[in-house]
Design a protein around this motif. Structure first.
Motif, mmCIF file in Angstrom:
data_model
loop_
_atom_site.group_PDB
_atom_site.id
_atom_site.type_symbol
_atom_site.label_atom_id
_atom_site.label_comp_id
_atom_site.label_asym_id
_atom_site.label_seq_id
_atom_site.Cartn_x
_atom_site.Cartn_y
_atom_site.Cartn_z
ATOM 1 N N TRP A 1 0.827 -1.216 0.000
ATOM 2 C CA TRP A 1 0.000 0.000 0.000
ATOM 3 C C TRP A 1 0.858 1.263 0.000
ATOM 4 C CZ3 TRP A 1 -4.594 -0.778 -1.714
ATOM 5 C CH2 TRP A 1 -5.266 -1.960 -1.445
ATOM 6 N N PHE A 2 1.931 1.238 -0.820
ATOM 7 C CA PHE A 2 2.833 2.388 -0.970
ATOM 8 C C PHE A 2 3.437 2.797 0.367
ATOM 9 C CE2 PHE A 2 -0.711 2.772 -4.020
ATOM 10 C CZ PHE A 2 -0.022 2.678 -5.213
ATOM 11 N N GLY A 3 3.548 1.869 1.306
ATOM 12 C CA GLY A 3 4.099 2.182 2.613
ATOM 13 C C GLY A 3 3.111 2.796 3.588
ATOM 14 N N THR A 4 1.850 2.833 3.215
ATOM 15 C CA THR A 4 0.818 3.400 4.097
ATOM 16 C C THR A 4 0.426 2.379 5.165
ATOM 17 O OG1 THR A 4 -0.066 4.607 2.191
ATOM 18 C CG2 THR A 4 -1.457 4.487 4.176
ATOM 19 N N PRO A 5 0.478 2.738 6.442
ATOM 20 C CA PRO A 5 0.096 1.779 7.490
ATOM 21 C C PRO A 5 -1.366 1.346 7.330
ATOM 22 C CG PRO A 5 1.212 3.691 8.430
ATOM 23 C CD PRO A 5 0.925 4.022 6.999
ATOM 24 N N ALA B 1 0.546 -3.743 -7.933
ATOM 25 C CA ALA B 1 0.960 -2.419 -8.395
ATOM 26 C C ALA B 1 1.052 -1.423 -7.245
ATOM 27 C CB ALA B 1 -0.022 -1.902 -9.447
ATOM 28 N N PHE B 2 0.475 -1.763 -6.094
ATOM 29 C CA PHE B 2 0.464 -0.842 -4.949
ATOM 30 C C PHE B 2 1.601 -1.137 -3.966
ATOM 31 C CE2 PHE B 2 -4.368 -1.342 -5.614
ATOM 32 C CZ PHE B 2 -4.323 -0.561 -6.759
ATOM 33 N N GLY B 3 2.495 -2.030 -4.356
ATOM 34 C CA GLY B 3 3.631 -2.335 -3.503
ATOM 35 C C GLY B 3 3.688 -3.816 -3.180
ATOM 36 N N SER B 4 4.882 -4.305 -2.978
ATOM 37 C CA SER B 4 5.057 -5.726 -2.694
ATOM 38 C C SER B 4 4.366 -6.091 -1.379
ATOM 39 C CB SER B 4 6.542 -6.070 -2.604
ATOM 40 O OG SER B 4 7.173 -5.294 -1.611
ATOM 41 N N GLY B 5 3.678 -7.224 -1.391
ATOM 42 C CA GLY B 5 2.993 -7.698 -0.198
ATOM 43 C C GLY B 5 1.625 -7.089 0.034
ATOM 44 N N THR B 6 1.135 -6.284 -0.921
ATOM 45 C CA THR B 6 -0.178 -5.650 -0.739
ATOM 46 C C THR B 6 -1.275 -6.709 -0.737
ATOM 47 O OG1 THR B 6 0.494 -3.567 -1.759
ATOM 48 C CG2 THR B 6 -1.856 -4.065 -1.740
ATOM 49 N N TRP C 1 -8.663 8.085 6.490
ATOM 50 C CA TRP C 1 -7.311 8.571 6.207
ATOM 51 C C TRP C 1 -6.559 7.584 5.326
ATOM 52 C CZ3 TRP C 1 -2.491 6.489 7.415
ATOM 53 C CH2 TRP C 1 -1.387 7.339 7.225
ATOM 54 N N PHE C 2 -6.610 6.288 5.667
ATOM 55 C CA PHE C 2 -5.934 5.265 4.876
ATOM 56 C C PHE C 2 -6.444 5.283 3.434
ATOM 57 C CE2 PHE C 2 -6.237 0.983 3.043
ATOM 58 C CZ PHE C 2 -4.899 0.628 2.997
ATOM 59 N N LEU C 3 -7.751 5.327 3.265
ATOM 60 C CA LEU C 3 -8.333 5.278 1.928
ATOM 61 C C LEU C 3 -7.904 6.480 1.102
ATOM 62 C CD1 LEU C 3 -10.211 3.804 -0.005
ATOM 63 C CD2 LEU C 3 -12.149 4.959 1.090
ATOM 64 N N GLY D 1 -4.499 8.903 -3.240
ATOM 65 C CA GLY D 1 -3.517 9.893 -3.692
ATOM 66 C C GLY D 1 -2.228 9.266 -4.192
ATOM 67 N N LYS D 2 -1.737 8.265 -3.494
ATOM 68 C CA LYS D 2 -0.486 7.620 -3.887
ATOM 69 C C LYS D 2 -0.656 6.787 -5.160
ATOM 70 C CE LYS D 2 1.375 7.560 0.819
ATOM 71 N NZ LYS D 2 1.759 6.730 1.980
ATOM 72 N N ALA D 3 -1.814 6.159 -5.318
ATOM 73 C CA ALA D 3 -2.068 5.401 -6.549
ATOM 74 C C ALA D 3 -2.128 6.328 -7.742
ATOM 75 C CB ALA D 3 -3.380 4.617 -6.416
ATOM 76 N N ALA D 4 -2.758 7.497 -7.556
ATOM 77 C CA ALA D 4 -2.800 8.467 -8.647
ATOM 78 C C ALA D 4 -1.398 8.951 -8.979
ATOM 79 C CB ALA D 4 -3.695 9.639 -8.263
#
Length: 542
Positions: A26-30, A148-153, A263-265, A270-273
């Motif tokens: 998730w792009f490093g998002t907790p 595509a959103f990061g390894s382990g997503t 907040w997570f969503l 934003g990071k996916a865009a």
């Protein structure tokens, strides 16, 4: 040569493809935590900085101890307990929702307390509910994982997701659709954005509560524009559950999520865009629901007979979503306390009618049903006084940036939130009485009064009599964060003692002072606060 050219083109194509984030899932998002525990407060309520204390003198033989904060808080705990019984029973929309067993239990308890206090004609008045009640059976809201959103997503379930009223069962049980961020749903936010066939995410900013939010109705407009579902992401503390009809969207699946899930969503969107992979971000929603009909609700009523049949009606709605600590266990606890106290006083000039009403949170309309069942109220009522949201500790923005939520952290104040005072006829006498609430009793109000009376008084409007109240809806309005701990004993006592004063003054005054309209010449004869002023005694919560 040819193989080299092919290898070169493949290398260029690979370079043009989006690359998974190096920061991990998730792009490093907790990943957000689960929903906030509905049995515990979201906020910290700390005795080191206790609520502003109270100090009211007890007059000998007058029953003033019945309005002590500790006594009121015991009733408050019992009322909230009926909500927790609903939670334990597995009710999906739990609390004291009108027409449910938990609600009927609190009405029966209230009537029994009226009887024990010596009130006359105490009874449960049932009425048929003419509409259905929407009930969800099961639901889920997931952000679908993608490499595509990061390894382990992995797919994330938003645990605070709560379906909003009216959503129909989804054919096949669930649907998956791309996501679009709609901001706050203004025309500027939606300029150039296509929501058709997508699940729209709307940022909800309570001001200071959902009641004042500018985003009311946006979810419905998103569906009108072609969205297949809506997520209302509430900017609020913790990860609370929310339930409010103003953020529903008809038969389409519509959810509210708490602050940490929201907040997570929004971070992931934003990071996916930014990574050029927003088109791969999908939401999966599931919903199964029913409409229940043939329901019965009720009001609890009792009277203290006066020297005349002219009535002063004291109303507090008994229903509430989730714990409903402030909305409206606070108002009902004060109503019961006032019933005990006023029953100990000399006979009033006017008949006092106590009403624990239903249908505010749920189907039906308790006050309207009461008026229909008692046609005599049309000619025999002097004033209606409503007790609603009377003692909620204020929650405000702090000075530290939140780590996994939007904006600054929230802090609990040592004072109750300021209430809006409403007097429908703007009687100068009634407004003068209300001015004593902050001055003599330490009740936090706005510095002005108006004619508006939002809340439970709508059903009494056909009586055509003056109506009055103080009301505020705080940060946790209509949410699982509105808990027992959020209502201090001190606040309940301040509210109860002021309302006792107001009722006694209205009862003694000439009726013409109560019914006088705005601008009527008036000279105050009220005494100064004197010994009623607040001091330093603390009303300890049991």
């Amino acid at each position: 040569m040819r193989n080299g050219l092919i290898l070169f083109l493949l290398t260029l194509a690979a370079a043009a493809m989006p690359i998974a984030a190096d920061d991990g899932a998730w792009f490093g998002t907790p990943v957000p935590p689960g929903a906030s525990d509905p049995r515990k407060p979201v906020m910290k309520y700390d005795d080191v900085f206790a609520p502003v204390p109270v100090d009211f003198a007890h007059r000998p033989g007058r029953g003033d101890e019945l309005l002590d904060g500790a006594a009121l808080k015991k009733d408050h705990r019992r009322i909230v307990g009926f909500s927790l019984e609903s939670l334990d029973a597995g009710d999906k929309v739990w609390g004291r929702r009108a027409a449910t067993p938990a609600f009927m239990h609190v009405i029966e308890w209230t009537v029994n307390e009226f009887k024990a206090a010596g009130l006359r004609d105490a009874k449960v008045e049932r009425y048929a509910v003419p509409t259905t009640m929407w009930v969800p059976r099961s639901w889920q809201l997931q952000v679908v994982g993608d490499p595509a959103f990061g390894s382990g997503t992995q797919t994330v379930t938003l645990q605070s997701a709560f379906p909003q009223p009216g959503g129909a069962t989804i054919p096949g049980g669930s649907l998956t659709a791309p996501v679009v961020f709609a901001g706050r749903g203004t025309d500027a936010d939606l300029a150039g954005r296509d929501v058709k066939g997508k699940i729209a995410v709307v940022h909800i900013r309570p001001e200071p509560s959902l009641f004042g939010s500018a985003e009311q109705g946006v979810a419905g407009r998103m569906v009108d524009r072609g969205a297949v579902g809506v997520i209302n992401a509430v900017e609020g503390p913790g990860n609370a559950l929310y339930f409010d009809t103003r953020f529903a969207c008809g038969k389409a699946p519509c959810f509210m999520v708490g602050g940490q899930d929201g907040w997570f969503l929004e971070q992931v969107i934003g990071k996916a865009a930014g990574a050029g992979v927003l088109d791969r971000l999908k939401i999966n929603v599931g919903l199964s629901s029913d409409e229940k009909s043939g329901l019965t609700s009720a009001n609890g009523v009792a009277i203290i007979p006066g020297q005349s049949g002219k009535r002063i009606i004291l109303n507090a709605h008994a229903d509430g979503y989730f714990q409903g600590g402030d909305d409206n266990a606070s108002g009902l606890a004060v109503l019961v306390g006032l019933a005990r106290y006023l029953a100990r006083q000399p006979q009033p000039r006017h008949t006092l009618m106590f009403v624990a009403s239903g249908g505010h949170h749920g189907p039906g309309n308790g006050p309207a049903s009461l008026v229909a069942a008692h046609p005599e109220l049309k000619d025999d009522t002097l004033l209606v006084l409503n007790l609603e949201h009377v003692a909620y500790l204020d929650v405000v923005r702090g000075k530290t940036r939140a780590v996994n939520n939007t904006g600054m952290v929230w802090e609990t104040s040592v004072t109750e939130s300021a209430k809006a005072v409403g007097v429908t006829n703007e009687s100068p006498f009634l407004i003068d009485l209300w001015s004593r609430a902050p001055r003599c009793y330490g009740v936090a109000t706005y510095q002005s009064a108006g004619a508006g009376v939002p809340g439970d008084l709508g059903g009494y409007r056909t009586l055509g009599v003056p109506m009055t109240q103080m009301i505020q809806s705080g940060t946790f309005y209509h949410s699982s964060g509105d808990v027992y701990e959020a209502v201090p004993a001190e606040g309940l006592e301040r509210a109860a003692r002021f309302h006792a004063f107001l009722i006694e003054q209205v009862d003694r005054a000439a009726d013409a002072l109560v019914t006088a309209g705005k601008g009527t010449p008036y000279k105050s004869t009220l005494l100064d606060c004197g010994s009623l002023a607040t001091g330093t005694r603390s009303s300890q919560q049991p």
